[in-house]
Structures are given as C-alpha cells and as structure tokens.
Scaffold this active site. Structure first.
Site, mmCIF file in Angstrom:
data_model
loop_
_atom_site.group_PDB
_atom_site.id
_atom_site.type_symbol
_atom_site.label_atom_id
_atom_site.label_comp_id
_atom_site.label_asym_id
_atom_site.label_seq_id
_atom_site.Cartn_x
_atom_site.Cartn_y
_atom_site.Cartn_z
ATOM 1 N N SER A 45 1.130 -1.294 0.055
ATOM 2 C CA SER A 45 -0.032 -0.086 -0.017
ATOM 3 C C SER A 45 1.016 1.406 -0.081
ATOM 4 O O SER A 45 0.440 2.267 -0.661
ATOM 5 C CB SER A 45 -0.886 -0.089 1.035
ATOM 6 O OG SER A 45 -0.360 0.031 2.402
ATOM 7 N N GLU A 46 2.089 1.253 0.675
ATOM 8 C CA GLU A 46 3.064 2.461 0.603
ATOM 9 C C GLU A 46 4.360 2.012 0.562
ATOM 10 O O GLU A 46 4.801 0.731 1.127
ATOM 11 C CB GLU A 46 2.803 3.202 1.987
ATOM 12 C CG GLU A 46 1.295 3.650 2.423
ATOM 13 C CD GLU A 46 0.919 4.758 1.226
ATOM 14 O OE1 GLU A 46 1.610 5.302 0.555
ATOM 15 O OE2 GLU A 46 -0.434 4.895 1.444
ATOM 16 N N THR A 47 5.231 2.785 -0.210
ATOM 17 C CA THR A 47 6.576 2.696 -0.143
ATOM 18 C C THR A 47 7.168 3.788 0.204
ATOM 19 O O THR A 47 6.864 4.994 -0.178
ATOM 20 C CB THR A 47 7.262 2.267 -1.521
ATOM 21 O OG1 THR A 47 6.734 0.927 -2.174
ATOM 22 C CG2 THR A 47 8.576 2.007 -1.515
#
Length: 286
Positions: A45-47
C-alpha cells in the site's frame, strides 16, 4: 545502482500482521520517475523513501530527514504506517542515536520518538464535518448496503469520508462485512472523496478498544488498507469529540489487523503510537 530496502509491519509486534510498508534509504537523489516505479514494483500500500537533506547527513547520527510516500499508483501527502515503518528502520536497524526524529514531508514536519516498545508519531489532527447524505448516498450504499448508518462526516483536508455505523452493531459486524471497494469508483459522484472510513463505537466494558474501523482507498489503488495512520488522524478528532476522551485505544479490523494508541493534544495535533516488526532486509539492484 543499489538501494537498501526493508519491509516493516507497522502497528503490530508480530510479523505478518499489521500494515506492511517498504522503506528505502536514499544515499543520493533518485530520478523522479524511479520513486513510482519502485513503489509499483514493491506493490505494497505504501513505499517510503527516506532521503538525506544535507550532504553530510548520516542515517545513524542525523535527526532530520526528508520523507515521501508512494502507493503503487501515485504519491500521497500523508501516510502514518509508512512513517512508523521509516522511524523503525532508523531507530532499530540503523541504530539512530537521537531520541526524536523529524521528517520533512508534504504534510509538514512530522516527528517520531521512542517510548518503551512503541514508536509515537506526532501527526496533524483533521476535523471531519457533517456531510449531506444525499451527495454520497450511492457510495455509502455500495459500501454497507442496507446497514444502519448513524453519522456521516467529511474531512476536506484529507478528502476522506467517515461513515459511522449504528451503535447497535458489534465489532464482528464490521469485520465480517464484505466490501467490493472497486465499485466505489463508479459510485462516488462528487469527485471529492479519495478514502472511505467505516467505523463503529467500541464496547464500553473493561480494557477493550474505544472504536473500530476499516479503510478503503481504491482511488489511490488500495482496495483496503490494513492499518491506516492518516485515517486515524481523522478518526481521533471525531471519536475524541463523541466520547469526550483524549486518550483512546483503537483497532483497525482488517484481515491483518492492528492496534493504535491515541493521545489527542491541545495544540491541534495527535500522538499515534504503534509497534513494529521488521520482516525483510535487502537491496534493490538496477
């Protein structure tokens, strides 16, 4: 080129629960398009990308860094769990010697500090205002069908819609709700919603959680996010007002699940604390 990369499960102390984020440590500036390519490759969902602000900075000794967050589809202005993961990499892997870390981000300066076995994030607190039901009726129906809705609020700062289900519903009802978030894209007609929060009041007995939630952001390519710091920057404001409490314990009841300790401050900000588990250490090579 090689870039150190880590996967950290945030808002949990157990591997393979909570919310996973990838964290990249950038020794040098990265070509702008590579941020998105890496985030798409990681497909979490996030980097997060931690960068040095000055040439002499050091991941072990410096206390201030730049921080950006990317979903598989685009850059976002705030991500709590990937900030928690970034602080965990600096504190626990890099053994950063500072008691407080400052991140310069699109949402201003965010601070992270260690308190016992938790990392505490200092985040903006966002108010959600009463929302005309008619405008978002189709979206809510796509999310919860004919379930009873007790309150609907909208946070213009974060573009998040908060839908509170009736207090007659238990946590299990929210957990077992089958949601087809892909349908939200066609059901959302206003163009102003970029995230949908479903929430229900907790059980008032004993040491249980004050409120529960689930969070969906198909507009950012994330059908359901397991545990969401930015959503709790909205939920904290709402439930603090509803419950008359500054200190709260929250649980986001996605399939992975995660717990957040909340402390609403008098300066218009919120401290959100969580635990972390580092599950992968490696290098991107390209």
């Amino acid at each position: 080129m090689q870039i150190p990369i880590f996967t950290v499960d945030a808002f949990t102390n157990r591997p393979f629960s909570g919310n996973p984020a990838a964290v990249c440590l950038l020794e040098n500036d990265l070509d702008e398009d590579l941020h998105q390519k890496i985030a798409t490759e990681m497909n979490l969902s996030e980097t997060a990308f931690i960068r040095k602000l000055k040439p002499g900075d050091d991941f072990t000794k410096s206390s201030c860094f730049g921080l950006r967050w990317f979903t598989p589809a685009n850059e976002v202005p705030l991500c709590g769990h990937a900030t928690l993961a970034s602080a965990a990499v600096l504190f626990h892997v890099q053994k950063n010697t500072n008691s407080v870390l400052t991140f310069v981000t699109l949402s201003g300066e965010l601070k992270a500090r260690q308190v016992k076995d938790h990392i505490v994030l200092d985040l903006p607190l966002y108010t959600a205002y009463p929302q005309e039901l008619k405008e978002v009726e189709e979206l809510i129906k796509a999310a919860v069908g004919d379930m009873i809705v007790q309150d609907v609020r909208y946070s213009p700062d974060t573009k998040k819609l908060l839908v509170r289900l009736s207090d007659t519903y238990e946590r299990s009802v929210l957990e077992n709700l089958t949601v087809s978030a892909q349908r939200f894209l066609s059901a959302e007609k206003t163009g102003k919603v970029k995230g949908l929060i479903l929430t229900v009041k907790g059980n008032s007995s004993g040491n249980s959680h004050d409120f529960y939630s689930r969070y969906f952001a198909p507009w950012y390519g994330v059908l359901e996010d397991p545990v969401t710091g930015s959503a709790h920057a909205v939920l904290s404001s709402y439930w603090s007002e509803q419950l008359g409490k500054k200190e709260m314990l929250a649980f986001q009841c996605s399939r992975r699940g995660g717990e957040l300790k909340i402390s609403v401050r008098s300066d218009g900000r919120v401290d959100i604390a969580g635990q972390t588990a580092v599950v992968l250490k490696g290098n991107l090579t390209f």
